[in-house]
Design an enzyme around this catalytic site. Structure first.
Site, mmCIF file in Angstrom:
data_model
loop_
_atom_site.group_PDB
_atom_site.id
_atom_site.type_symbol
_atom_site.label_atom_id
_atom_site.label_comp_id
_atom_site.label_asym_id
_atom_site.label_seq_id
_atom_site.Cartn_x
_atom_site.Cartn_y
_atom_site.Cartn_z
ATOM 1 N N GLY A 165 -2.754 -2.621 -4.314
ATOM 2 C CA GLY A 165 -3.942 -3.462 -4.116
ATOM 3 C C GLY A 165 -4.148 -3.832 -2.652
ATOM 4 N N LYS A 169 -11.408 4.761 -12.483
ATOM 5 C CA LYS A 169 -12.594 3.905 -12.474
ATOM 6 C C LYS A 169 -13.337 3.888 -11.146
ATOM 7 C CE LYS A 169 -10.839 0.336 -15.586
ATOM 8 N NZ LYS A 169 -10.304 -1.034 -15.389
ATOM 9 N N GLY A 174 -0.189 2.589 -5.558
ATOM 10 C CA GLY A 174 1.054 2.792 -6.278
ATOM 11 C C GLY A 174 1.194 4.162 -6.923
ATOM 12 N N ARG A 201 10.133 0.719 -1.872
ATOM 13 C CA ARG A 201 9.789 -0.574 -1.259
ATOM 14 C C ARG A 201 11.032 -1.290 -0.713
ATOM 15 N NH1 ARG A 201 5.076 -3.320 -5.064
ATOM 16 N NH2 ARG A 201 3.331 -2.484 -3.876
HETATM 17 C C1 3PG Z 1 1.717 -4.786 -6.107
HETATM 18 O O1 3PG Z 1 2.573 -4.049 -6.603
HETATM 19 O O2 3PG Z 1 0.516 -4.519 -6.132
HETATM 20 C C2 3PG Z 1 2.195 -6.005 -5.374
HETATM 21 O O3 3PG Z 1 3.583 -6.140 -5.478
HETATM 22 C C3 3PG Z 1 1.474 -7.237 -5.840
HETATM 23 O O4 3PG Z 1 1.718 -7.456 -7.199
HETATM 24 P P1 3PG Z 1 0.594 -8.102 -8.114
HETATM 25 O O5 3PG Z 1 -0.519 -7.115 -8.211
HETATM 26 O O6 3PG Z 1 1.251 -8.403 -9.416
HETATM 27 O O7 3PG Z 1 0.123 -9.359 -7.399
HETATM 28 MG MG MG Z 2 -1.084 -4.886 -7.875
#
Ligand code: 3PG
Ligand code: MG
Length: 396
Positions: free
Chosen positions: A376, A203, A353, A37
Protein backbone atom coordinates in the site's frame (compact mmCIF):
# COMPACT_ATOMS: atom_id res chain seq x y z
CA UNK A 1 14.15 17.41 0.40
CA UNK A 2 16.15 14.89 2.37
CA UNK A 3 15.25 13.71 5.82
CA UNK A 4 17.40 13.34 8.89
CA UNK A 5 18.75 9.79 8.83
CA UNK A 6 20.17 7.41 11.36
CA UNK A 7 23.65 8.72 10.37
CA UNK A 8 22.69 12.03 11.98
CA UNK A 9 21.85 10.53 15.38
CA UNK A 10 23.98 10.21 18.45
CA UNK A 11 23.90 6.44 18.86
CA UNK A 12 26.67 5.52 21.25
CA UNK A 13 25.27 4.10 24.48
CA UNK A 14 21.72 5.02 23.42
CA UNK A 15 18.57 2.90 23.29
CA UNK A 16 17.05 3.35 19.85
CA UNK A 17 13.44 2.50 19.14
CA UNK A 18 13.32 1.34 15.55
CA UNK A 19 9.87 1.01 13.97
CA UNK A 20 10.33 -1.79 11.47
CA UNK A 21 7.80 -3.45 9.18
CA UNK A 22 8.16 -7.13 10.00
CA UNK A 23 4.65 -7.78 8.70
CA UNK A 24 5.85 -10.83 6.77
CA UNK A 25 3.90 -13.68 5.18
CA UNK A 26 3.63 -16.79 7.36
CA UNK A 27 2.92 -20.41 6.48
CA UNK A 28 -0.15 -22.19 7.90
CA UNK A 29 2.15 -23.48 10.64
CA UNK A 30 3.24 -19.93 11.51
CA UNK A 31 6.76 -20.03 10.05
CA UNK A 32 8.13 -16.99 8.22
CA UNK A 33 7.68 -17.84 4.53
CA UNK A 34 9.31 -14.70 3.09
CA UNK A 35 11.90 -12.82 5.15
CA UNK A 36 12.57 -10.05 2.62
CA UNK A 37 11.26 -7.34 4.94
CA UNK A 38 13.41 -8.56 7.83
CA UNK A 39 16.54 -8.66 5.65
CA UNK A 40 15.77 -5.20 4.30
CA UNK A 41 15.98 -3.69 7.80
CA UNK A 42 19.36 -5.24 8.60
CA UNK A 43 21.56 -2.38 7.31
CA UNK A 44 19.87 0.03 9.72
CA UNK A 45 19.93 -2.40 12.65
CA UNK A 46 23.58 -3.34 12.11
CA UNK A 47 24.60 0.29 11.72
CA UNK A 48 23.01 1.22 15.05
CA UNK A 49 24.58 -1.78 16.80
CA UNK A 50 28.02 -1.10 15.32
CA UNK A 51 27.76 2.48 16.62
CA UNK A 52 27.19 1.36 20.18
CA UNK A 53 23.40 1.52 20.40
CA UNK A 54 20.95 -1.06 21.70
CA UNK A 55 17.68 -1.68 19.88
CA UNK A 56 14.03 -1.69 20.90
CA UNK A 57 12.23 -3.03 17.84
CA UNK A 58 8.56 -2.31 17.22
CA UNK A 59 6.45 -3.91 14.48
CA UNK A 60 2.95 -4.98 13.68
CA UNK A 61 2.11 -8.36 12.15
CA UNK A 62 -1.13 -8.79 10.28
CA UNK A 63 -4.38 -7.30 11.47
CA UNK A 64 -5.11 -8.87 14.85
CA UNK A 65 -8.76 -8.70 15.94
CA UNK A 66 -8.04 -7.76 19.53
CA UNK A 67 -9.56 -11.01 20.82
CA UNK A 68 -6.78 -12.60 22.92
CA UNK A 69 -7.75 -16.14 21.83
CA UNK A 70 -7.13 -15.18 18.20
CA UNK A 71 -3.95 -13.24 18.85
CA UNK A 72 -1.59 -16.22 19.18
CA UNK A 73 -1.12 -16.42 15.41
CA UNK A 74 -0.01 -12.77 15.33
CA UNK A 75 2.72 -12.97 17.98
CA UNK A 76 6.18 -11.92 16.88
CA UNK A 77 8.13 -14.91 18.29
CA UNK A 78 8.86 -16.54 14.93
CA UNK A 79 9.84 -13.22 13.45
CA UNK A 80 12.23 -12.56 16.37
CA UNK A 81 13.76 -16.03 15.88
CA UNK A 82 14.37 -15.33 12.21
CA UNK A 83 15.86 -11.94 13.07
CA UNK A 84 18.23 -13.57 15.55
CA UNK A 85 19.46 -15.95 12.82
CA UNK A 86 19.96 -13.09 10.38
CA UNK A 87 21.67 -10.75 12.83
CA UNK A 88 23.83 -13.50 14.27
CA UNK A 89 23.44 -12.17 17.81
CA UNK A 90 20.99 -12.79 20.63
CA UNK A 91 17.53 -11.26 20.32
CA UNK A 92 15.19 -11.01 23.31
CA UNK A 93 11.46 -11.17 22.63
CA UNK A 94 8.91 -10.09 25.24
CA UNK A 95 5.17 -10.76 25.34
CA UNK A 96 4.00 -7.20 25.79
CA UNK A 97 4.67 -3.84 24.21
CA UNK A 98 4.62 -1.23 26.98
CA UNK A 99 3.84 -3.38 30.05
CA UNK A 100 6.17 -4.31 32.92
CA UNK A 101 7.92 -7.08 30.97
CA UNK A 102 8.77 -4.68 28.13
CA UNK A 103 9.87 -1.98 30.55
CA UNK A 104 12.16 -4.33 32.46
CA UNK A 105 13.68 -5.75 29.28
CA UNK A 106 14.25 -2.28 27.82
CA UNK A 107 15.83 -1.07 31.07
CA UNK A 108 18.17 -4.08 31.07
CA UNK A 109 19.43 -3.45 27.51
CA UNK A 110 23.19 -2.96 27.21
CA UNK A 111 24.95 -1.65 24.07
CA UNK A 112 24.65 -4.28 21.34
CA UNK A 113 21.45 -5.69 22.85
CA UNK A 114 18.35 -6.32 20.73
CA UNK A 115 14.80 -6.41 22.09
CA UNK A 116 11.71 -7.24 20.04
CA UNK A 117 8.46 -6.03 21.58
CA UNK A 118 5.17 -7.87 21.05
CA UNK A 119 2.95 -7.02 18.06
CA UNK A 120 2.23 -3.33 18.51
CA UNK A 121 -1.31 -3.80 17.12
CA UNK A 122 -2.27 -5.84 20.18
CA UNK A 123 -2.69 -2.44 21.83
CA UNK A 124 -5.88 -0.60 20.84
CA UNK A 125 -3.94 2.66 21.24
CA UNK A 126 -1.79 1.81 18.20
CA UNK A 127 -4.53 2.10 15.56
CA UNK A 128 -6.03 5.12 17.29
CA UNK A 129 -2.73 6.98 17.50
CA UNK A 130 -3.35 7.33 21.25
CA UNK A 131 -0.89 9.81 22.84
CA UNK A 132 -0.77 8.03 26.22
CA UNK A 133 0.15 4.73 24.59
CA UNK A 134 2.65 6.57 22.36
CA UNK A 135 4.32 8.20 25.37
CA UNK A 136 4.66 4.84 27.12
CA UNK A 137 6.28 3.32 24.04
CA UNK A 138 8.59 6.31 23.50
CA UNK A 139 9.58 6.11 27.17
CA UNK A 140 11.43 2.86 26.46
CA UNK A 141 14.14 4.53 24.35
CA UNK A 142 16.31 7.62 23.79
CA UNK A 143 15.79 8.07 20.05
CA UNK A 144 13.43 7.02 17.25
CA UNK A 145 14.11 5.63 13.80
CA UNK A 146 11.45 4.89 11.19
CA UNK A 147 12.65 2.05 8.95
CA UNK A 148 9.16 0.69 8.27
CA UNK A 149 8.69 1.78 4.67
CA UNK A 150 5.77 -0.62 4.15
CA UNK A 151 3.83 1.09 6.95
CA UNK A 152 4.65 4.73 6.15
CA UNK A 153 1.14 5.34 4.75
CA UNK A 154 -0.39 4.56 8.15
CA UNK A 155 -1.00 7.18 10.87
CA UNK A 156 -0.79 4.65 13.70
CA UNK A 157 0.80 5.64 17.03
CA UNK A 158 4.16 3.99 16.39
CA UNK A 159 4.43 5.83 13.06
CA UNK A 160 3.40 9.37 14.07
CA UNK A 161 2.60 9.98 17.76
CA UNK A 162 5.66 8.06 19.01
CA UNK A 163 8.26 10.05 17.01
CA UNK A 164 6.46 13.21 18.10
CA UNK A 165 7.41 12.32 21.70
CA UNK A 166 11.13 12.70 20.88
CA UNK A 167 13.05 15.96 20.43
CA UNK A 168 13.61 16.78 16.74
CA UNK A 169 17.29 15.83 16.85
CA UNK A 170 16.41 12.32 18.00
CA UNK A 171 14.10 11.37 15.15
CA UNK A 172 15.31 9.91 11.89
CA UNK A 173 14.59 7.55 9.04
CA UNK A 174 16.61 4.38 8.50
CA UNK A 175 18.45 3.23 5.39
CA UNK A 176 15.52 1.23 4.00
CA UNK A 177 13.11 4.17 4.11
CA UNK A 178 15.82 6.45 2.71
CA UNK A 179 16.48 4.10 -0.22
CA UNK A 180 12.81 3.50 -1.03
CA UNK A 181 12.08 7.25 -0.99
CA UNK A 182 15.11 8.08 -3.13
CA UNK A 183 14.16 5.53 -5.76
CA UNK A 184 10.52 6.59 -5.88
CA UNK A 185 11.45 10.26 -5.98
CA UNK A 186 13.76 9.72 -8.96
CA UNK A 187 11.14 7.59 -10.65
CA UNK A 188 8.44 10.21 -10.28
CA UNK A 189 10.54 13.33 -10.86
CA UNK A 190 13.44 12.49 -13.17
CA UNK A 191 12.93 9.03 -14.69
CA UNK A 192 15.29 7.88 -17.40
CA UNK A 193 13.08 8.04 -20.52
CA UNK A 194 11.17 6.44 -22.00
CA UNK A 195 9.26 5.28 -18.93
CA UNK A 196 6.86 2.38 -19.20
CA UNK A 197 4.44 1.42 -16.45
CA UNK A 198 3.07 -2.07 -16.21
CA UNK A 199 -0.12 -2.33 -14.19
CA UNK A 200 -1.86 -5.58 -13.38
CA UNK A 201 -4.06 -7.01 -10.71
CA UNK A 202 -7.73 -7.61 -10.35
CA UNK A 203 -9.23 -4.21 -9.80
CA UNK A 204 -9.20 -0.96 -11.75
CA UNK A 205 -10.52 0.73 -8.60
CA UNK A 206 -7.22 0.08 -6.72
CA UNK A 207 -5.20 1.71 -9.49
CA UNK A 208 -7.26 4.73 -10.59
CA UNK A 209 -5.19 7.30 -8.66
CA UNK A 210 -1.90 5.63 -9.59
CA UNK A 211 -2.82 5.58 -13.26
CA UNK A 212 -3.93 9.23 -13.17
CA UNK A 213 -0.69 10.30 -11.50
CA UNK A 214 1.59 8.24 -13.75
CA UNK A 215 -0.04 9.00 -17.11
CA UNK A 216 1.64 12.38 -17.69
CA UNK A 217 5.04 10.84 -16.89
CA UNK A 218 4.95 7.64 -18.94
CA UNK A 219 5.32 6.82 -22.60
CA UNK A 220 3.17 3.70 -22.32
CA UNK A 221 0.97 2.21 -19.62
CA UNK A 222 0.60 -1.50 -20.20
CA UNK A 223 -2.42 -3.21 -18.67
CA UNK A 224 -2.72 -6.83 -17.56
CA UNK A 225 -4.58 -8.88 -14.97
CA UNK A 226 -8.31 -9.03 -14.47
CA UNK A 227 -8.67 -5.25 -14.66
CA UNK A 228 -8.22 -5.73 -18.41
CA UNK A 229 -11.80 -7.00 -18.59
CA UNK A 230 -13.25 -3.96 -16.86
CA UNK A 231 -11.53 -1.83 -19.52
CA UNK A 232 -12.74 -4.07 -22.36
CA UNK A 233 -16.29 -4.02 -21.01
CA UNK A 234 -16.09 -0.22 -20.71
CA UNK A 235 -15.18 -0.13 -24.41
CA UNK A 236 -18.28 -2.21 -25.17
CA UNK A 237 -16.59 -5.54 -25.88
CA UNK A 238 -18.00 -8.87 -24.71
CA UNK A 239 -16.03 -10.22 -21.73
CA UNK A 240 -17.62 -13.67 -21.30
CA UNK A 241 -17.41 -14.86 -17.71
CA UNK A 242 -14.34 -12.72 -16.95
CA UNK A 243 -14.12 -10.80 -13.71
CA UNK A 244 -15.44 -7.28 -14.28
CA UNK A 245 -16.00 -4.41 -11.84
CA UNK A 246 -19.45 -3.52 -13.09
CA UNK A 247 -19.65 -0.39 -10.93
CA UNK A 248 -16.32 0.98 -12.19
CA UNK A 249 -17.09 1.20 -15.91
CA UNK A 250 -17.40 5.00 -15.84
CA UNK A 251 -14.03 5.32 -14.11
CA UNK A 252 -12.52 2.94 -16.65
CA UNK A 253 -13.94 5.04 -19.52
CA UNK A 254 -12.57 8.18 -17.90
CA UNK A 255 -9.09 6.63 -17.71
CA UNK A 256 -9.27 5.40 -21.31
CA UNK A 257 -10.16 8.88 -22.46
CA UNK A 258 -7.49 10.51 -20.35
CA UNK A 259 -4.80 8.09 -21.53
CA UNK A 260 -5.53 8.03 -25.26
CA UNK A 261 -3.07 5.71 -26.99
CA UNK A 262 -0.70 5.65 -24.01
CA UNK A 263 -2.85 2.98 -22.42
CA UNK A 264 -2.22 -0.40 -24.01
CA UNK A 265 -4.63 -3.30 -23.51
CA UNK A 266 -3.73 -6.94 -24.17
CA UNK A 267 -4.10 -8.02 -27.81
CA UNK A 268 -4.67 -11.67 -26.90
CA UNK A 269 -5.79 -13.60 -23.83
CA UNK A 270 -5.42 -16.97 -22.21
CA UNK A 271 -9.01 -17.92 -21.41
CA UNK A 272 -10.40 -20.86 -19.46
CA UNK A 273 -13.82 -22.36 -18.84
CA UNK A 274 -13.51 -21.82 -15.08
CA UNK A 275 -11.07 -20.63 -12.40
CA UNK A 276 -9.99 -24.22 -11.80
CA UNK A 277 -6.27 -24.81 -12.54
CA UNK A 278 -7.31 -27.91 -14.51
CA UNK A 279 -9.98 -26.17 -16.61
CA UNK A 280 -9.89 -26.29 -20.40
CA UNK A 281 -7.92 -23.33 -21.81
CA UNK A 282 -7.25 -21.63 -25.15
CA UNK A 283 -5.74 -18.44 -26.52
CA UNK A 284 -8.06 -15.91 -28.12
CA UNK A 285 -6.83 -12.98 -30.19
CA UNK A 286 -8.45 -9.57 -30.19
CA UNK A 287 -10.75 -7.81 -27.78
CA UNK A 288 -13.64 -10.26 -27.48
CA UNK A 289 -13.86 -12.93 -24.83
CA UNK A 290 -16.19 -15.70 -26.01
CA UNK A 291 -19.31 -16.67 -24.09
CA UNK A 292 -18.64 -19.22 -21.35
CA UNK A 293 -14.91 -18.35 -21.08
CA UNK A 294 -12.99 -16.12 -18.74
CA UNK A 295 -9.65 -14.39 -19.18
CA UNK A 296 -6.99 -15.58 -16.70
CA UNK A 297 -3.73 -14.36 -18.24
CA UNK A 298 -2.36 -12.18 -21.03
CA UNK A 299 -1.78 -14.18 -24.22
CA UNK A 300 1.62 -14.96 -25.83
CA UNK A 301 1.45 -12.15 -28.41
CA UNK A 302 0.75 -9.62 -25.67
CA UNK A 303 3.55 -11.01 -23.50
CA UNK A 304 5.97 -10.69 -26.45
CA UNK A 305 4.83 -7.14 -27.29
CA UNK A 306 5.02 -6.01 -23.66
CA UNK A 307 8.43 -7.67 -23.38
CA UNK A 308 9.77 -5.61 -26.31
CA UNK A 309 8.48 -2.34 -24.83
CA UNK A 310 9.98 -3.26 -21.46
CA UNK A 311 13.36 -4.19 -22.89
CA UNK A 312 13.62 -0.91 -24.79
CA UNK A 313 12.48 1.31 -21.92
CA UNK A 314 14.74 3.59 -19.90
CA UNK A 315 12.59 3.00 -16.82
CA UNK A 316 10.01 0.33 -16.05
CA UNK A 317 7.73 0.37 -13.07
CA UNK A 318 5.62 -2.67 -12.33
CA UNK A 319 2.76 -3.33 -9.96
CA UNK A 320 0.26 -6.15 -10.22
CA UNK A 321 0.44 -9.62 -11.80
CA UNK A 322 -0.62 -10.20 -15.42
CA UNK A 323 -2.90 -13.10 -14.55
CA UNK A 324 -3.89 -15.64 -11.93
CA UNK A 325 -0.20 -16.40 -11.45
CA UNK A 326 -0.59 -18.51 -8.31
CA UNK A 327 -1.77 -21.34 -10.61
CA UNK A 328 0.85 -22.76 -12.95
CA UNK A 329 -1.30 -22.72 -16.13
CA UNK A 330 -2.03 -19.00 -15.72
CA UNK A 331 1.39 -17.64 -14.84
CA UNK A 332 3.18 -17.47 -18.21
CA UNK A 333 2.33 -13.82 -18.82
CA UNK A 334 3.59 -12.74 -15.41
CA UNK A 335 6.78 -14.81 -15.83
CA UNK A 336 7.39 -13.34 -19.31
CA UNK A 337 7.13 -9.72 -18.22
CA UNK A 338 9.31 -10.44 -15.16
CA UNK A 339 11.88 -12.03 -17.50
CA UNK A 340 11.78 -9.00 -19.82
CA UNK A 341 12.33 -6.70 -16.86
CA UNK A 342 15.25 -8.81 -15.70
CA UNK A 343 16.77 -8.51 -19.23
CA UNK A 344 16.05 -4.79 -19.57
CA UNK A 345 19.01 -2.41 -19.50
CA UNK A 346 16.70 0.25 -18.06
CA UNK A 347 15.93 1.04 -14.44
CA UNK A 348 13.44 -1.58 -13.23
CA UNK A 349 11.33 -1.12 -10.13
CA UNK A 350 8.82 -3.61 -8.78
CA UNK A 351 6.41 -2.93 -5.95
CA UNK A 352 3.32 -4.26 -4.26
CA UNK A 353 3.27 -7.34 -2.06
CA UNK A 354 2.03 -9.84 -4.64
CA UNK A 355 4.22 -8.58 -7.46
CA UNK A 356 7.35 -8.58 -5.30
CA UNK A 357 6.53 -12.11 -4.16
CA UNK A 358 6.07 -13.25 -7.76
CA UNK A 359 9.41 -11.80 -8.83
CA UNK A 360 11.11 -13.40 -5.84
CA UNK A 361 9.46 -16.77 -6.50
CA UNK A 362 10.51 -16.74 -10.19
CA UNK A 363 14.09 -15.94 -9.14
CA UNK A 364 14.35 -12.51 -10.78
CA UNK A 365 14.50 -10.30 -7.68
CA UNK A 366 18.30 -9.87 -7.88
CA UNK A 367 18.04 -8.77 -11.51
CA UNK A 368 15.75 -5.82 -10.79
CA UNK A 369 17.09 -2.36 -9.95
CA UNK A 370 14.77 -2.34 -6.95
CA UNK A 371 12.07 -4.51 -5.42
CA UNK A 372 10.12 -2.39 -2.98
CA UNK A 373 9.14 -3.71 0.44
CA UNK A 374 5.98 -1.62 0.21
CA UNK A 375 2.52 -2.71 -0.83
CA UNK A 376 0.00 0.00 0.00
CA UNK A 377 2.81 2.44 0.82
CA UNK A 378 4.41 1.90 -2.60
CA UNK A 379 1.10 2.50 -4.39
CA UNK A 380 0.34 5.62 -2.36
CA UNK A 381 3.78 7.00 -3.28
CA UNK A 382 2.95 6.38 -6.93
CA UNK A 383 -0.31 8.24 -6.35
CA UNK A 384 1.81 11.23 -5.34
CA UNK A 385 0.67 11.21 -1.71
CA UNK A 386 2.81 12.45 1.18
CA UNK A 387 2.87 10.67 4.54
CA UNK A 388 2.38 12.04 8.06
CA UNK A 389 4.89 9.49 9.32
CA UNK A 390 7.56 11.31 7.31
CA UNK A 391 6.36 14.83 8.04
CA UNK A 392 7.30 14.25 11.69
CA UNK A 393 10.91 13.44 10.75
CA UNK A 394 12.86 16.71 10.35
CA UNK A 395 14.56 17.61 7.08
CA UNK A 396 18.32 17.82 7.14
C1 3PG B 1 1.55 -3.88 4.50
O1 3PG B 1 1.92 -5.06 4.44
O2 3PG B 1 0.88 -3.35 3.62
C2 3PG B 1 2.02 -3.07 5.67
O3 3PG B 1 2.74 -3.86 6.57
C3 3PG B 1 0.87 -2.36 6.34
O4 3PG B 1 -0.05 -3.29 6.83
P1 3PG B 1 -1.60 -2.94 6.85
O5 3PG B 1 -2.05 -2.86 5.43
O6 3PG B 1 -2.25 -4.03 7.63
O7 3PG B 1 -1.72 -1.58 7.52
MG1 MG C 1 -1.48 -3.41 3.24
Amino acid sequence: MSKQTIRDLDLSGKKVLVRVDFNVPLTKEGAVSDDRRIKAALPTLNFALEHGASLVLVSHLGRPSGKPEEDAAFRLDRVAERLQELLGRPVTKVNDTVGPEAQAAAAALAPGGVLVLENVRFNPGEKKGDPTFAAALAGLADAYVNDAFGTCHRDEASMVAVPECFPADRRAIGFLVEKELQILDTLLKHPKPPMVALMGGAKVSDKILVIENLLPKVERLLIGGAMTYTFLKAQGHPTGKSRVEADKLDEARHLLELAGDKLVLPQDHLVATSLDPNAETKVVAGTEIPDGWLGLDIGPATAAAYGELIKNAGTVIWNGPMGKFEDEPYRKGTVKVAEAMADSAGVTVVGGGETAEAVEEFGYAEKMSHVSTGGGAFLECLEGKSFNSLKVIPDR
